[in-house]
Enzyme design. Structure first.
Site, PDB file in Angstrom:
ATOM      1  N   THR A 100      -1.669  -3.237  -3.941  1.00 27.52           N
ATOM      2  CA  THR A 100      -2.763  -4.018  -4.533  1.00 27.52           C
ATOM      3  C   THR A 100      -2.743  -3.960  -6.052  1.00 27.52           C
ATOM      4  O   THR A 100      -3.092  -4.928  -6.724  1.00 27.52           O
ATOM      5  CB  THR A 100      -4.121  -3.500  -4.001  1.00 27.52           C
ATOM      6  N   THR A 176      -2.058   1.784  -1.874  1.00 31.99           N
ATOM      7  CA  THR A 176      -2.840   3.004  -1.627  1.00 31.99           C
ATOM      8  C   THR A 176      -2.746   3.486  -0.173  1.00 31.99           C
ATOM      9  O   THR A 176      -2.929   4.668   0.083  1.00 31.99           O
ATOM     10  CB  THR A 176      -4.324   2.780  -1.972  1.00 31.99           C
ATOM     11  N   ASP A 177      -2.466   2.577   0.747  1.00 29.99           N
ATOM     12  CA  ASP A 177      -2.563   2.959   2.163  1.00 29.99           C
ATOM     13  C   ASP A 177      -1.713   4.176   2.527  1.00 29.99           C
ATOM     14  O   ASP A 177      -2.148   5.049   3.268  1.00 29.99           O
ATOM     15  CB  ASP A 177      -2.155   1.780   3.072  1.00 29.99           C
ATOM     16  N   LYS A 255      -6.237   9.471   1.648  1.00 25.21           N
ATOM     17  CA  LYS A 255      -7.104   8.298   1.508  1.00 25.21           C
ATOM     18  C   LYS A 255      -8.206   8.428   2.561  1.00 25.21           C
ATOM     19  O   LYS A 255      -7.921   8.458   3.760  1.00 25.21           O
ATOM     20  CB  LYS A 255      -6.287   7.014   1.728  1.00 25.21           C
TER      21      LYS A 255
HETATM   22  N1  GLU Z   1      -1.989  -2.297   2.258  1.00 21.83           N
HETATM   23  C1  GLU Z   1      -1.479  -2.433   0.950  1.00 21.83           C
HETATM   24  C2  GLU Z   1      -0.740  -1.201   0.482  1.00 21.83           C
HETATM   25  O1  GLU Z   1      -1.047  -0.087   0.812  1.00 21.83           O
HETATM   26  C3  GLU Z   1      -2.521  -2.804  -0.030  1.00 21.83           C
HETATM   27  C4  GLU Z   1      -3.590  -1.759  -0.174  1.00 21.83           C
HETATM   28  C5  GLU Z   1      -3.611  -1.145  -1.541  1.00 21.83           C
HETATM   29  O2  GLU Z   1      -2.665  -1.140  -2.304  1.00 21.83           O
HETATM   30  O3  GLU Z   1      -4.678  -0.634  -1.847  1.00 21.83           O
HETATM   31  O4  GLU Z   1       0.181  -1.361  -0.261  1.00 21.83           O
END
Ligand code: GLU
Length: 445
Positions: A100, A176-177, A255
């Protein structure tokens, strides 16, 4: 394209795609950002993105009243200068991987799509150029759910190369995932690390007013350029305000929320430090410090993929274990209940894991136990079930997070023989096990 009638109405009201509009009809009134019409929708349905993020379609009819409320809300600031490398500042390498933090709202689909160039991201945070002499390398562009051990290896090698070539620190921008898996992997893979490696990301894309990307990047740049932390850490919002970020040990981070900006928490550990948006670093707990030794960073990146992370729960079937045995799996991390139990004493044979577990251990599988509670420590000495499990050969992984234990076992079996892997699984290598759990636990997140 919307119908001719609707397009005319838009023209009349000076409305363009991306503008904030209000639509009133006999059903009520709605406000949101005007989206382009997807090919699949009817041409007399107007699509808007509401503030809660949902797209809704409203049928345009006789009594529908349209109004332009304001111009484009989510467009990225276009007239900002890119971060220009400045001399005399600490040299920091930014490794861009996607997620993201590297995404923008897509006006066509209404979802977020990946930016393809790291420069596009930097153009939005020119402040970085005043904090560090930044070298940006786009090494991939993937969402983190698609990452594998092969991407971990690529990131580890790029981080080692940057440090060995004189970078004071490294920032890894990441989805972040699965950021905590990558942080763990880098913690085990980088040997002789003598610089901060900072993973950061964003819960909201950088073209949204509420984006956390800017502060996370700025704090990461300060930490990478000025801290003496010789560890892999995650740098994300400490709380929901835009005041400071938290540096969390890579093997102790998780997370804990799907959407909050302060989703990452240290588990069974305190934050290493807090970094303010102005660059001050407040150290909070013990960490490994950089030294003046000029040792090169080495990468140990082999990974045994025949390792699984398995959650046991009421009604869970031991057949899952038999499946893994039949597929030649070499290791398994159990996410048991409470202090580290799995169902080995139920009278219902189809749900009793005891004999499958014996078969797994007899087949040479390394079996580690963690807790689905996450907080706290597993302990084989309290309940007889856990004592029996330990006697069967299950290794109790202290206060290690299940995901960290999974990554660690894959790393150990990839780089060492089975006996060493067994011995090292419950020993601390990279801060993943603490002698006494520090419980910085917020029940209010
Ligand atoms: N699901 C995606 C990832 O982990 C987008 C979520 C994010 O970056 O917060 O890359």
């Amino acid at each position: 394209m919307y119908s001719e009638k609707i397009s005319e109405e838009f023209k009349k009201h000076g409305i363009e795609i991306g503008d904030r509009i209000s639509i009133k009809d006999s059903e009520g009134s709605n406000e949101g950002m005007l989206m382009p019409r997807p090919d699949v929708s009817k041409s007399d349905i107007i699509i808007i993105k509401r503030d809660d993020g949902y797209n809704i379609g409203i049928k345009y009819g006789k009594g529908t009243k349209l109004k332009r409320v304001s111009g484009k809300q989510h467009a990225a600031p276009e007239k900002r200068d890119s971060a220009k490398p400045q001399k005399g500042l600490p040299k920091v390498t930014l490794l861009y991987t996607g997620g993201t933090i590297g995404s923008k709202l897509d006006y066509v689909s209404g979802g977020v799509k990946a930016l393809t160039k790291a420069e596009e991201l930097l153009a939005e945070v020119p402040e970085l150029g005043n904090i560090a002499e930044l070298e940006v390398k786009q090494i991939m562009s993937v969402f983190s759910e698609d990452m594998t051990h092969m991407e971990w290896k690529e990131i580890a090698e790029a981080a080692a190369e940057a440090i060995n070539n004189g970078s004071k620190g490294v920032i890894v921008t990441h989805g972040t995932d699965t950021m905590h898996y990558t942080a763990s992997a880098l913690s085990f893979m980088l040997h002789g690390l003598n610089a901060p490696v900072i993973l950061t990301g964003a819960q909201r894309s950088s073209d949204r007013g509420s984006s956390d990307a800017f502060m996370n990047l700025i704090c990461s740049a300060y930490a990478a350029g000025n801290s003496d932390i010789a560890e892999v850490v995650i740098c994300m919002h400490a709380d929901s305000s835009d005041k400071e970020c938290m540096l969390i040990r890579g093997t102790k981070a998780r997370k804990m929320h799907t959407s909050r900006r302060d989703a990452f928490r240290p588990v069974n550990n305190s934050a290493i430090a807090y970094v303010s948006i102005n660059g001050s670093i407040r150290y909070n707990s013990a960490y490994r410090k950089t030294t003046s030794l000029k040792e090169k960073v080495a990468v140990k990146s082999s990974f045994e993929t025949k390792v699984a992370l398995l959650n046991t729960h009421p009604n869970s079937s031991p057949e899952m274990l038999d499946f893994l045995i039949s597929k030649g799996y070499r290791g398994i991390i159990l996410e048991g209940t409470g202090l580290g139990q799995i169902p080995i004493n139920t009278k219902h044979s189809g749900y009793n894991w005891r004999s499958a577990l014996k078969r797994a251990i007899d087949a040479g599988m390394v079996v580690g136990m963690t807790s689905q509670c996450l907080y706290g420590r597993v302990n084989p000495r309290v309940y007889s079930t856990a004592r029996e499990l330990a006697d069967l050969g299950v290794i109790y992984c202290e206060d290690m997070l299940p995901e960290t234990a999974y990554v660690k076992l894959g790393f150990l079996l990839g780089n060492y023989g089975k006996e060493d892997a067994e011995k090292l699984l419950s020993k601390d290598l990279s801060g993943e096990i603490t002698a006494r759990s520090e419980t910085e636990w917020k029940s209010d997140i």
